[in-house]
Structure formats: structure tokens, C-alpha cells
Design a protein around this motif. Structure first.
Motif, PDB file in Angstrom:
ATOM      1  N   PHE A 270      56.887 132.190  43.275  1.00 15.79           N
ATOM      2  CA  PHE A 270      58.199 132.753  42.971  1.00 15.79           C
ATOM      3  C   PHE A 270      58.696 133.511  44.198  1.00 15.79           C
ATOM      4  CE2 PHE A 270      56.654 132.114  38.690  1.00 15.79           C
ATOM      5  CZ  PHE A 270      57.788 132.001  37.883  1.00 15.79           C
TER       6      PHE A 270
ATOM      7  N   PHE B  93      62.136 135.787  44.852  1.00 17.62           N
ATOM      8  CA  PHE B  93      63.437 136.254  44.394  1.00 17.62           C
ATOM      9  C   PHE B  93      63.858 137.470  45.213  1.00 17.62           C
ATOM     10  CE2 PHE B  93      60.067 137.276  41.321  1.00 17.62           C
ATOM     11  CZ  PHE B  93      60.050 138.662  41.318  1.00 17.62           C
TER      12      PHE B  93
ATOM     13  N   LYS C  70      66.716 139.280  39.114  1.00 14.04           N
ATOM     14  CA  LYS C  70      65.801 138.144  38.944  1.00 14.04           C
ATOM     15  C   LYS C  70      64.387 138.614  38.610  1.00 14.04           C
ATOM     16  CE  LYS C  70      69.130 135.337  39.883  1.00 14.04           C
ATOM     17  NZ  LYS C  70      70.131 136.232  40.515  1.00 14.04           N
TER      18      LYS C  70
ATOM     19  N   THR D  69      62.956 129.964  42.628  1.00 13.72           N
ATOM     20  CA  THR D  69      63.630 130.857  43.562  1.00 13.72           C
ATOM     21  C   THR D  69      65.114 131.008  43.258  1.00 13.72           C
ATOM     22  OG1 THR D  69      63.925 131.315  45.934  1.00 13.72           O
ATOM     23  CG2 THR D  69      64.189 129.021  45.208  1.00 13.72           C
ATOM     24  N   ASP D  70      65.705 132.023  43.886  1.00 11.32           N
ATOM     25  CA  ASP D  70      67.164 132.164  43.911  1.00 11.32           C
ATOM     26  C   ASP D  70      67.626 132.248  45.365  1.00 11.32           C
ATOM     27  OD1 ASP D  70      66.130 134.644  44.560  1.00 11.32           O
ATOM     28  OD2 ASP D  70      67.571 135.794  43.379  1.00 11.32           O
ATOM     29  N   ASP D  71      66.782 131.713  46.282  1.00  9.32           N
ATOM     30  CA  ASP D  71      67.074 131.870  47.702  1.00  9.32           C
ATOM     31  C   ASP D  71      66.553 130.668  48.501  1.00  9.32           C
ATOM     32  OD1 ASP D  71      68.266 134.348  49.256  1.00  9.32           O
ATOM     33  OD2 ASP D  71      66.662 133.587  50.533  1.00  9.32           O
TER      34      ASP D  71
END
Length: 369
Positions: free
Chosen positions: A5, A7, A12, A95-97
Motif C-alpha cells: 500500500f 497512500f 486514505k 495506491t492513490d499515487d
């Protein structure tokens, strides 16, 4: 499974917290990467996780254009992610990236998470383009990337505020805040690249809001930015992980934050949002228009905000029906944590199940009222 993960925002952490804890307890190997952003590292530390902060100094550059900063950080971030992942084997990235790029390079399937419509954060295309799958609310419009979407009927905040996942600590709130009637005023920085040209609650507007609210109870400010001396005395002094408990008992929330506005709405607290994103984000519009859990105002509509807020404080239909509307919303939305646990533990078979039968997600609508 071996899962990584990465974030970069406190919201998040809340989205993934219970899923990560479940995966760990079920014997999966879970590694966690973060950057320094607001209270993110405090939250991760408090959870007791082993983690790596690849940007302990943060990714912001002072006195530099957000666009230039984003461009430089693109290469700095990928370099540090590649360095961390060297000689490690993973089955899945979440992820958010920019971890999506490492996934592409190392041929590891990647799920990106977002709840922002593509039209409002066009820059996020650089993430969505390289993700294998995108976990997003059904109502979120990802434009040309909709074909990659793993749609769930719900909101990100339901991952940690659904009644199955959250019970407010009322004794804690009483210890922190002695007043029965209190209000949360949230002031964010609006300094990210997607915030360029956007504004929210100024110091003068904050003072006007406080002047109104103090007639009905105590005002507490939750701030992401530095406060002037005259506002500092209202600052809410609590640990970051206690904020959800406090918010759940507020008589009303007013702020320029997207996430906390949504959190208040999910909790059945009258929510008033004031910023330049109003009318542009599907998940927020749905809570405003369909479920009547929140109200939103553009920065040119401050007088309307003051009027509606005063009506709410005096017991209008909006405030009186908020709990009833909350129950209706919960009866129609998924428990996102339960859904994500199933999705990840059964990956990639779960993807095939959802493609074959999108209504399978209804198994995770389980609010009993």
C-alpha cells in the motif's frame, strides 16, 4: 498474498485502515509506504503499523509553483518507490499515487483509488492511465478511464464510518468537550496542485461564522493551515485519531474541506460546505441532492450559507430530517471495508466476478437500521 500500500493523504489511511488490519490478521504480508502530509504519519504511528515514509521531509517546496513542484516530485517519487521495491516481490499494489508506474515497470497489478471525477482533477490522468484497475464510487465519472473502474455503490468514508465499522466513543468526547452544544469549523490549506485558483473560508468569513455560531454553542476550529491569533483560541486540541468521535457529536459542521464535509454528512451531522468545488464532484452532489445530508455553497454564496446555517440552528426541515436521511443512505450503500476485504482476498477472481455480475456488490449492503 504480498501486498504493498502506498497512500499520500490522511483520508486514505482511514479508507484502508480496517482492511489492512484484517489482511494482516489473516496472514497476508502487507507493507505500507507513506509521505509526510498533514497528520498522516501520526495516524499511522498511532495504529502501531510498521511503515516506511519515503518523504519524511514532505513533498512541498516553499515559494514554488504547485505545477513545478508536481513535475519535480513526479521523478523524485518514482525514484524512491523503485529503490524501495528493489529485490521485493509483490502480488498486488494499492495506491492513490505514483506507485502505478512502478507496477507497470515491474508488471505487478495495481489498483488505484479515487472518488474524484476526472473533470475536476484532470491531472490525475497520469495515475489512472497506468493503473490496471480503479476502485471508485459508481457515481464518480472517470471519463475515458471508466472501463477500468471497479465500481462500488457508496462513498470512501463508509470504509471507516459505516455503523458496522465505527462506534463513537461518547465518554471520550465528554472528556474532551464539556459543552453539550458545539460546532466544528474546518479550515484547510487548499494548496495542492488541483486546488490552484480555488478558495474557501477566509479569516474574515470564519469570524462571521463564529459570531453566528457562538449564539448557539461553543465553536471549535479544526485547521490544516496556520491560524491568526484571534482564531487560535478556538483551535481544537486533540489527537488526530480522536477527530471522528468528536465530529460525530457536533451539532453542525461548517468547512471548506471535501472529506470532512462528507464525513459529517455520513455521520448524520448537518454539513455545510463552502468552496469553489461546489457542483463539480459527483459524490458530494449526491449527498446534497439525493440524500439531503449536506448543503454546499460556492464562494460567491456566503450570504446564503449564513442564512441556511441560522435556519438549521433554529431547527429547520434539513436538520430535523438528517438522521432519517442518513438511515436511507446507509440502507442503499455498501459497507466499503467488507467489500474491499472480499475484493483483495479473492483477487483476481473477484474482478472476474464483478465484471460478470456487477450486482454482486449488493451482498455488502448490510445496514440493519
Amino acid at each position: 498474498m504480498n501486498i504493498l500500500f502506498f497512500f499520500v493523504h490522511p483520508s486514505k489511511f482511514h479508507v484502508f485502515k480496517k482492511t489492512i488490519n484484517h489482511l494482516k490478521s489473516n496472514g497476508h504480508n502487507v507493507d505500507i509506504l507513506i509521505t509526510s502530509k498533514d497528520v498522516l504519519e501520526e495516524l499511522v504511528k498511532n495504529e502501531g503499523w510498521n511503515y516506511t515514509n519515503i518523504f519524511p521531509e514532505g513533498r512541498k517546496f516553499k515559494n514554488v509553483s504547485p505545477y513545478i513542484s508536481a513535475g519535480v516530485n513526479f521523478f523524485r517519487t518514482i525514484h524512491r518507490l523503485l529503490k524501495y521495491c528493489r529485490n521485493k516481490k509483490y502480488d498486488l499494489f494499492i495506491t492513490d499515487d505514483l506507485l502505478v508506474y512502478v507496477g507497470k515497470i515491474k508488471k505487478i497489478p495495481t489498483i488505484a483509488f479515487t472518488d474524484d471525477d476526472l473533470a475536476i482533477v484532470k491531472q490525475f490522468s497520469i495515475i489512472l492511465k497506468f493503473a490496471n484497475y480503479i476502485l471508485a464510487p459508481s457515481i464518480t465519472n472517470l471519463g475515458k478511464f471508466n472501463e477500468k473502474k471497479i465500481a462500488f455503490d457508496g462513498y470512501k468514508e463508509l470504509a471507516y464510518l459505516h455503523p458496522n465499522q465505527f462506534t463513537p466513543d461518547l465518554e471520550l468526547v465528554k472528556k474532551i468537550i464539556p459543552e453539550k452544544n458545539f460546532f466544528i469549523l474546518r479550515l484547510v490549506s487548499l494548496t495542492a496542485y488541483h486546488d490552484v485558483g480555488k478558495s474557501g473560508i477566509t479569516k474574515e468569513k470564519a469570524k462571521q461564522l463564529i459570531s453566528l455560531l457562538e449564539k448557539y454553542g461553543q465553536v471549535y476550529i479544526s485547521a490544516e493551515r496556520e491560524l491568526s491569533p484571534e482564531l487560535e483560541k478556538y483551535k481544537l486540541k486533540i489527537e488526530p485519531h480522536q477527530l471522528k468521535d468528536v465530529l460525530s457529536q457536533a451539532k453542525a459542521y461548517i468547512g471548506d474541506s471535501q472529506t470532512m464535509s462528507s464525513e459529517a454528512a455520513i455521520l448524520g451531522v448537518p454539513s455545510f460546505r463552502f468552496n469553489d468545488f461546489v457542483g463539480k464532484i459527483g459524490v458530494m452532489d449526491e449527498k446534497d441532492d439525493v440524500y439531503k445530508l449536506s448543503k454546499s455553497y460556492k464562494t460567491s454564496e456566503f450570504s446564503f450559507l449564513l442564512k441556511d446555517l441560522e435556519n438549521s440552528l433554529n431547527g429547520d426541515v434539513f436538520s430535523l430530517k438528517i438522521k432519517e436521511n442518513q438511515k436511507r443512505m446507509l440502507s442503499e450503500k455498501v459497507d466499503l471495508t467488507s467489500f474491499m476485504i472480499w475484493l483483495l482476498e479473492n483477487f483476481p477472481d473477484s474482478i472476474r466476478t464483478l465484471k460478470k455480475n456487477p450486482l454482486y456488490q449488493e451482498k455488502f449492503i448490510n445496514f440493519m437500521g
